[in-house]
Motif scaffolding. Structure first.
Motif, PDB file in Angstrom:
ATOM      1  N   LEU A  59      -6.263  90.500  -9.644  1.00  0.00           N
ATOM      2  CA  LEU A  59      -5.638  89.111  -9.252  1.00  0.00           C
ATOM      3  C   LEU A  59      -5.085  88.493 -10.680  1.00  0.00           C
ATOM      4  N   GLU A  60      -5.883  88.401 -11.303  1.00  0.00           N
ATOM      5  CA  GLU A  60      -5.618  87.649 -12.733  1.00  0.00           C
ATOM      6  C   GLU A  60      -4.614  87.973 -13.383  1.00  0.00           C
ATOM      7  N   ARG A  61      -4.198  89.431 -13.319  1.00  0.00           N
ATOM      8  CA  ARG A  61      -3.091  89.670 -13.814  1.00  0.00           C
ATOM      9  C   ARG A  61      -1.721  89.671 -13.241  1.00  0.00           C
ATOM     10  N   ASN A  62      -1.673  89.157 -11.716  1.00  0.00           N
ATOM     11  CA  ASN A  62      -0.580  89.263 -10.760  1.00  0.00           C
ATOM     12  C   ASN A  62      -0.205  87.584 -10.873  1.00  0.00           C
ATOM     13  N   ILE A  63       1.063  87.489 -11.043  1.00  0.00           N
ATOM     14  CA  ILE A  63       1.589  86.050 -11.153  1.00  0.00           C
ATOM     15  C   ILE A  63       1.351  85.230  -9.864  1.00  0.00           C
ATOM     16  N   LEU A  64       1.424  85.773  -8.598  1.00  0.00           N
ATOM     17  CA  LEU A  64       1.222  85.131  -7.742  1.00  0.00           C
ATOM     18  C   LEU A  64      -0.070  84.307  -7.696  1.00  0.00           C
ATOM     19  N   PHE A  65      -1.050  84.928  -8.259  1.00  0.00           N
ATOM     20  CA  PHE A  65      -2.397  84.569  -7.983  1.00  0.00           C
ATOM     21  C   PHE A  65      -2.978  83.770  -9.226  1.00  0.00           C
ATOM     22  N   LYS A  66      -2.140  83.723 -10.377  1.00  0.00           N
ATOM     23  CA  LYS A  66      -2.647  82.900 -11.606  1.00  0.00           C
ATOM     24  C   LYS A  66      -3.010  81.588 -11.510  1.00  0.00           C
ATOM     25  N   HIS A  67      -2.225  80.772 -10.664  1.00  0.00           N
ATOM     26  CA  HIS A  67      -2.586  79.651 -10.415  1.00  0.00           C
ATOM     27  C   HIS A  67      -3.703  79.041  -9.815  1.00  0.00           C
ATOM     28  N   LEU A  68      -4.370  80.125  -9.041  1.00  0.00           N
ATOM     29  CA  LEU A  68      -5.608  80.147  -8.191  1.00  0.00           C
ATOM     30  C   LEU A  68      -6.868  79.910  -9.148  1.00  0.00           C
ATOM     31  N   ASP A  69      -7.847  79.253  -8.877  1.00  0.00           N
ATOM     32  CA  ASP A  69      -9.080  79.196  -9.588  1.00  0.00           C
ATOM     33  C   ASP A  69      -9.654  80.141  -9.181  1.00  0.00           C
ATOM     34  N   ASN A  70     -10.969  80.418 -10.047  1.00  0.00           N
ATOM     35  CA  ASN A  70     -11.965  81.590  -9.793  1.00  0.00           C
ATOM     36  C   ASN A  70     -12.409  81.830  -8.353  1.00  0.00           C
ATOM     37  N   ASP A  71     -12.604  80.424  -7.839  1.00  0.00           N
ATOM     38  CA  ASP A  71     -13.378  80.412  -6.535  1.00  0.00           C
ATOM     39  C   ASP A  71     -12.521  80.674  -5.606  1.00  0.00           C
ATOM     40  N   GLU A  72     -11.111  80.025  -5.625  1.00  0.00           N
ATOM     41  CA  GLU A  72      -9.979  80.686  -4.612  1.00  0.00           C
ATOM     42  C   GLU A  72      -9.707  81.948  -4.513  1.00  0.00           C
ATOM     43  N   ARG A  73      -9.555  82.650  -5.830  1.00  0.00           N
ATOM     44  CA  ARG A  73      -9.558  84.002  -5.909  1.00  0.00           C
ATOM     45  C   ARG A  73     -10.683  84.910  -5.321  1.00  0.00           C
ATOM     46  N   SER A  74     -12.084  84.442  -5.558  1.00  0.00           N
ATOM     47  CA  SER A  74     -13.065  85.000  -4.821  1.00  0.00           C
ATOM     48  C   SER A  74     -12.889  85.128  -3.225  1.00  0.00           C
ATOM     49  N   LEU A  75     -12.437  83.955  -2.686  1.00  0.00           N
ATOM     50  CA  LEU A  75     -12.056  83.854  -1.212  1.00  0.00           C
ATOM     51  C   LEU A  75     -11.150  84.722  -0.766  1.00  0.00           C
ATOM     52  N   VAL A  76     -10.029  84.977  -1.526  1.00  0.00           N
ATOM     53  CA  VAL A  76      -9.092  86.062  -1.460  1.00  0.00           C
ATOM     54  C   VAL A  76      -9.685  87.223  -1.545  1.00  0.00           C
ATOM     55  N   ILE A  77     -10.651  87.500  -2.369  1.00  0.00           N
ATOM     56  CA  ILE A  77     -11.348  88.763  -2.493  1.00  0.00           C
ATOM     57  C   ILE A  77     -12.198  88.965  -1.263  1.00  0.00           C
ATOM     58  N   ASP A  78     -12.952  88.033  -0.986  1.00  0.00           N
ATOM     59  CA  ASP A  78     -13.862  88.166   0.369  1.00  0.00           C
ATOM     60  C   ASP A  78     -13.196  88.464   1.610  1.00  0.00           C
ATOM     61  N   VAL A  79     -12.051  88.112   1.802  1.00  0.00           N
ATOM     62  CA  VAL A  79     -11.261  88.581   3.175  1.00  0.00           C
ATOM     63  C   VAL A  79     -10.193  89.758   2.952  1.00  0.00           C
ATOM     64  N   MET A  80     -10.297  90.458   1.683  1.00  0.00           N
ATOM     65  CA  MET A  80      -9.693  91.724   1.561  1.00  0.00           C
ATOM     66  C   MET A  80     -10.329  92.807   2.143  1.00  0.00           C
ATOM     67  N   TYR A  81      -9.891  93.694   2.947  1.00  0.00           N
ATOM     68  CA  TYR A  81     -10.369  94.859   3.257  1.00  0.00           C
ATOM     69  C   TYR A  81      -9.619  96.126   2.800  1.00  0.00           C
ATOM     70  N   GLU A  82     -10.475  97.276   3.299  1.00  0.00           N
ATOM     71  CA  GLU A  82      -9.959  98.405   2.794  1.00  0.00           C
ATOM     72  C   GLU A  82      -8.859  99.228   3.770  1.00  0.00           C
ATOM     73  N   GLN A  83      -8.048 100.020   3.072  1.00  0.00           N
ATOM     74  CA  GLN A  83      -7.096 100.754   3.599  1.00  0.00           C
ATOM     75  C   GLN A  83      -7.002 102.199   2.980  1.00  0.00           C
ATOM     76  N   SER A  84      -6.855 103.157   3.758  1.00  0.00           N
ATOM     77  CA  SER A  84      -7.124 104.520   3.062  1.00  0.00           C
ATOM     78  C   SER A  84      -5.633 105.259   3.445  1.00  0.00           C
ATOM     79  N   TYR A  85      -5.023 106.157   2.523  1.00  0.00           N
ATOM     80  CA  TYR A  85      -4.022 106.775   2.934  1.00  0.00           C
ATOM     81  C   TYR A  85      -3.953 108.012   2.329  1.00  0.00           C
ATOM     82  N   VAL A  86      -3.509 109.169   2.766  1.00  0.00           N
ATOM     83  CA  VAL A  86      -3.554 110.484   2.248  1.00  0.00           C
ATOM     84  C   VAL A  86      -2.331 111.021   1.515  1.00  0.00           C
ATOM     85  N   ALA A  87      -2.077 111.712   0.612  1.00  0.00           N
ATOM     86  CA  ALA A  87      -0.950 112.211  -0.054  1.00  0.00           C
ATOM     87  C   ALA A  87       0.271 112.306   0.818  1.00  0.00           C
ATOM     88  N   ASN A  88       1.074 111.797   0.501  1.00  0.00           N
ATOM     89  CA  ASN A  88       2.627 111.599   1.116  1.00  0.00           C
ATOM     90  C   ASN A  88       2.615 110.640   2.399  1.00  0.00           C
TER      91      ASN A  88
END
Length: 313
Positions: A59-88
């Motif tokens: 997130l720190e490398r992504n321009i959209l999230f650079k303006h967020l502080d560490n705690d805001e980014r942590s909240l973003v991380i807390d609500v992220m969820y896994e998705q899996s895909y197979v080749a193709n």
């Protein structure tokens, strides 16, 4: 600015206890709109430290999230969820409506753009672990500008637009209310009307100081007014022999440098040094005047206070 652990907890509790509704879950989770009242129901899932740090770096490398502080980014991380895909597998398709942002945990994804209906899509780049795509979907509901295909089996972390906007709304509201409470206790600003305090709260800029860093130095020109959000500072003054004497300690919610808002000719009356990592918010005189007009005009609403402060200066 970055919020303290206590503030982070308070924000999370406000998320959990308000509408929109945030729910805790041990693993995974999906953000969606509740079918009954159309309020977003968002899962908060704490990540293991290794995963959290990996997502934080992405997130720190992504321009959209650079303006967020560490705690805001942590909240973003807390609500992220896994998705899996197979080749193709097609992860997103050019032209479809976009509403998710993805970070690649492991695997390879290929990005294709079709510019001419008579030509096959052109391969423009690949995204590997730590890379991301789809961030514009968090801001705009516009169609996807490219197709993303899993080259290998991939694991992604995803967040949707509803969750992202809810986090920003709640954290922005919380910070505004917190800063307003701080500003209410600043005597020099007590004549402000509430709408002026709100305006000022929104204009405060974050700043962080490492241990034993000099924030202001006695005798230097005063330009910035500070409020301590987290940590502690030591206030010292030099006596007639030049010896440095500690005169006070200031902690979260307290402030210093307010006389800098009065006049460009003021100088610092003391040296202020951080004790441990100290996080503050501040505003300089020029920006304050652009927002609210010269501070002395505001103080003149209360002439007794104005005369007292000018006497002290």
């Amino acid at each position: 600015m970055e919020l303290t652990n206590g503030h982070h907890y308070a924000i999370e509790q406000s998320l959990l206890g308000s509408t929109p509704i945030f729910k805790h879950k041990r693993r995974g989770g999906i953000s969606s709109e509740s079918p009954g009242d159309h309020s977003p129901v968002i899962t908060v899932a704490k990540k293991q430290e290794q995963t959290h740090n990996k997502l934080q770096r992405a997130l720190e490398r992504n321009i959209l999230f650079k303006h967020l502080d560490n705690d805001e980014r942590s909240l973003v991380i807390d609500v992220m969820y896994e998705q899996s895909y197979v080749a193709n597998d097609i992860i997103i398709h050019q032209g479809d409506k976009g509403d998710h942002f993805y970070i690649v945990d492991h695997g390879h994804c290929d990005i294709y753009i079709k510019k001419d209906n008579n030509q096959p899509p052109a391969h423009v780049m690949e995204v590997t672990a730590g890379g991301s795509f789809g961030e514009l979907a968090l801001i705009y509901g516009s169609p996807r500008a490219a197709t993303v295909v899993a080259r290998t089996d991939v694991k992604l972390w995803a967040i949707d637009r509803i969750a992202y906007r809810t986090i920003l709304k709640v954290t922005t509201t919380y910070k505004r209310e917190l800063y307003e409470r701080f500003l209410e206790n600043v005597s020099i600003l007590s004549p402000l009307e509430r709408h002026e305090r709100v305006c000022l709260a929104d204009a405060l800029e974050p700043c962080s100081f490492k241990h034993d860093e000099t924030i202001v130095r006695q005798g230097d020109p005063g330009e910035i007014f500070y409020i301590i959000v987290e940590g502690e500072v030591r206030v010292t003054q030099n006596d007639e022999q030049g010896a440095e004497i500690e005169v006070s300690r200031l902690r979260a919610g307290q402030y210093f440098g307010e006389i800098a808002l009065l006049t460009k000719d003021s100088s610092r009356a003391a040296t202020v040094t951080s004790v441990g990592v100290t996080k503050c918010v501040g505003i300089d005189r020029q920006r304050f005047n652009r927002l609210l007009g010269p501070c002395m005009h505001i103080l003149q609403r209360n002439m007794d206070m104005y005369n007292q402060l000018m006497h002290l200066n």
